[in-house]
Design an enzyme around this catalytic site. Structure first.
Site, PDB file in Angstrom:
ATOM      1  N   MET A   1      -8.769   3.598   9.147  1.00  0.00           N
ATOM      2  CA  MET A   1      -8.036   2.384   8.802  1.00  0.00           C
ATOM      3  C   MET A   1      -7.355   1.813  10.043  1.00  0.00           C
ATOM      4  O   MET A   1      -7.025   2.527  10.986  1.00  0.00           O
ATOM      5  CB  MET A   1      -7.018   2.672   7.704  1.00  0.00           C
TER       6      MET A   1
ATOM      7  N   GLY B   1       0.826  -1.202   0.000  1.00  0.00           N
ATOM      8  CA  GLY B   1       0.000   0.000   0.000  1.00  0.00           C
ATOM      9  C   GLY B   1       0.859   1.249   0.000  1.00  0.00           C
ATOM     10  O   GLY B   1       1.892   1.300   0.670  1.00  0.00           O
TER      11      GLY B   1
ATOM     12  N   GLU C   1     -14.992  11.061  21.966  1.00  0.00           N
ATOM     13  CA  GLU C   1     -15.581  10.602  23.224  1.00  0.00           C
ATOM     14  C   GLU C   1     -15.254   9.135  23.501  1.00  0.00           C
ATOM     15  O   GLU C   1     -15.087   8.739  24.650  1.00  0.00           O
ATOM     16  CB  GLU C   1     -17.098  10.803  23.199  1.00  0.00           C
TER      17      GLU C   1
ATOM     18  N   ILE D   1       0.988   3.539   6.568  1.00  0.00           N
ATOM     19  CA  ILE D   1       0.308   4.466   7.468  1.00  0.00           C
ATOM     20  C   ILE D   1      -0.095   3.802   8.774  1.00  0.00           C
ATOM     21  O   ILE D   1      -0.393   4.491   9.757  1.00  0.00           O
ATOM     22  CB  ILE D   1      -0.938   5.092   6.798  1.00  0.00           C
ATOM     23  N   ASP D   2      -0.102   2.464   8.833  1.00  0.00           N
ATOM     24  CA  ASP D   2      -0.600   1.761  10.018  1.00  0.00           C
ATOM     25  C   ASP D   2       0.351   1.800  11.209  1.00  0.00           C
ATOM     26  O   ASP D   2      -0.049   1.515  12.331  1.00  0.00           O
ATOM     27  CB  ASP D   2      -0.902   0.296   9.679  1.00  0.00           C
TER      28      ASP D   2
ATOM     29  N   SER E   1     -23.407  16.526  21.399  1.00  0.00           N
ATOM     30  CA  SER E   1     -22.925  15.755  20.242  1.00  0.00           C
ATOM     31  C   SER E   1     -21.728  14.930  20.677  1.00  0.00           C
ATOM     32  O   SER E   1     -21.072  15.248  21.669  1.00  0.00           O
ATOM     33  CB  SER E   1     -22.528  16.684  19.089  1.00  0.00           C
TER      34      SER E   1
END
Length: 328
Positions: free
Chosen positions: A174, A15, A192, A131-132, A220
C-alpha cells in the site's frame, strides 16, 4: 476550562489501522481516571449523524489493546460532507451533552473534525491513525509500525520461495500517495529495488539494476512496488515488461493488499496509542482544540489540524540513499 469538560466522545473514521483500539482504550480509561464521562460514537461521522452513541467505562475496553481494526467500526459518510449533515451531527453532540470530541483517523477524518470546529466552535482533538504514515506533525502514525512489520514478515516468506525457484518477485504494498511503507519495509527486508511515488526510478534503471543483480550472482530478487509508483505501470505491467526485456527471469507477482491493515498491533503502536490517548483527553481538559496529537523525538506534541492535513509527509531521503547502497 477543566470544569467545563465533563463528557468526551471518541470515534474512529477512515481506513482502520492497528492501534486504533489501543487509542480508544486509552481515551476511555483516561476519562475514567479524570472522573469524566466517555461516549463512544460508532461508525464514525455516519454514527454521529444517526446518534449511534454508547456510554463507555474502564471495563468497556477490556482486552482490546491487542486487537487490530476498530471496535467502534468505520464508515464513509457523504452526508457529513454537507453543511446540513454536519448540522445534524452537531445537534446529536449537543443532545447528548458532549463537551469535546477525540477523532482517531487520517486526513479525511481530520478534515471533518476541522469543519465541525470551524462551523460550530466544537472542541476537537485528533489522533493520527493510518498505516500510510503520511500526516504532517508526527514522525509516526498509529498502525505504521505494525504495517511495515507485517510487510517484512510477508516478504521474508516470499523470499524463501523466490530463492528456492530462482525467481524474481514483484511485491506490491500500500502507498498510493506516499512510499513510507515500501521504503521502510524494503530496506528492512533487503529488497533489491524499491519503487515509490516520490521518485521516478525509470524502467531503464530497473532493468539495469536487475541485470547487475543477475551478473553479481544473485539467483533471485525482490522488488517492492508502492501502489502509486511513478513508472506509470502497475505491478502486472511491470512483470510483463521485465519478461519481455529480460527473459532470463522467471517473474511472479504478489499483491499484499489489505492484510497490511490487519493484525495485532506491535508493542510500539500499543504504547504510542496509549500515550496519544492520554494527551488527547488532557488537551481537551486544558481547553485546547483543533489540534492533532503527534510524536517527535519521542516527545508528544500538538500540531494544528489545519497544518497536519496540508500536505503529505516527505520521504526520508537518507533512507533512500541507504536503500541504494544496500541494493548493490
Amino acid at each position: 476550562m477543566a470544569d467545563k469538560i465533563k463528557k468526551i466522545a471518541v470515534l474512529t473514521s477512515g481506513g482502520d489501522s492497528p492501534g486504533m483500539n489501543a487509542a480508544i482504550r486509552s481515551v476511555v480509561r483516561t476519562c475514567a481516571y479524570m472522573k469524566l464521562e466517555c461516549i463512544a460514537i460508532y461508525r464514525g461521522y455516519q454514527g454521529m449523524i444517526e446518534g449511534d452513541f454508547k456510554e463507555m467505562n474502564a471495563r468497556s475496553v477490556n482486552n482490546i489493546i491487542n486487537k487490530g481494526g476498530t471496535i467502534l467500526k468505520s464508515a464513509r459518510c457523504e452526508e457529513f460532507r454537507t453543511p446540513e449533515g454536519r448540522k445534524k451531527a452537531h445537534a446529536q453532540l449537543l443532545k447528548n451533552n458532549i463537551d469535546g470530541l477525540v477523532v482517531i483517523g487520517g486526513n479525511g477524518s481530520f478534515t471533518g473534525a476541522l469543519k465541525l470546529n470551524d462551523e460550530f466552535n466544537f472542541p476537537v482533538i485528533g489522533i493520527p491513525g493510518t498505516i500510510d504514515n503520511d500526516i504532517l506533525g508526527t514522525t509516526y502514525t498509529l498502525g505504521f509500525d505494525t504495517a511495515i512489520n507485517t510487510v517484512v514478515d510477508a516478504i521474508d516468506k516470499i523470499r524463501d520461495t523466490a530463492s528456492s525457484h530462482n525467481r524474481l518477485f514483484f511485491v506490491e504494498v500500500m502507498g498510493r500517495d506516499v512510499g513510507h511503507i515500501a521504503l521502510n519495509a524494503g530496506v528492512g527486508a533487503g529488497a533489491e529495488e524499491i519503487l515509490i511515488p516520490e521518485q521516478n526510478l525509470g524502467l531503464d534503471r530497473l532493468l539495469d539494476s536487475l541485470k547487475r543483480s543477475k551478473a553479481s550472482g544473485k539467483s533471485s530478487s525482490i522488488v517492492i512496488v508502492a501502489e502509486g509508483d511513478k513508472t506509470g505501470k502497475n505491478v502486472f505491467e511491470l512483470k510483463e515488461y521485465v519478461e519481455e526485456h529480460l527473459p532470463i527471469y522467471d517473474v511472479r507477482v504478489s499483491v499484499l493488499g489489505h492484510m497490511q491493515r490487519g493484525g495485532n498491533p506491535t508493542c510500539f503502536d500499543r504504547v504510542l496509542a496509549s500515550r496519544m490517548g492520554v494527551k488527547a483527553v488532557e488537551s481537551l481538559i486544558e481547553g485546547k482544540s483543533n489540534y492533532m496529537v503527534g510524536i517527535r523525538d519521542n516527545q508528544l506534541i500538538l500540531t494544528p489540524i489545519s497544518e497536519a492535513i496540508k500536505a503529505h509527509t516527505a520521504i526520508d531521503e537518507e533512507l533512500v540513499r541507504v536503500s541504494d547502497i544496500m541494493s548493490t
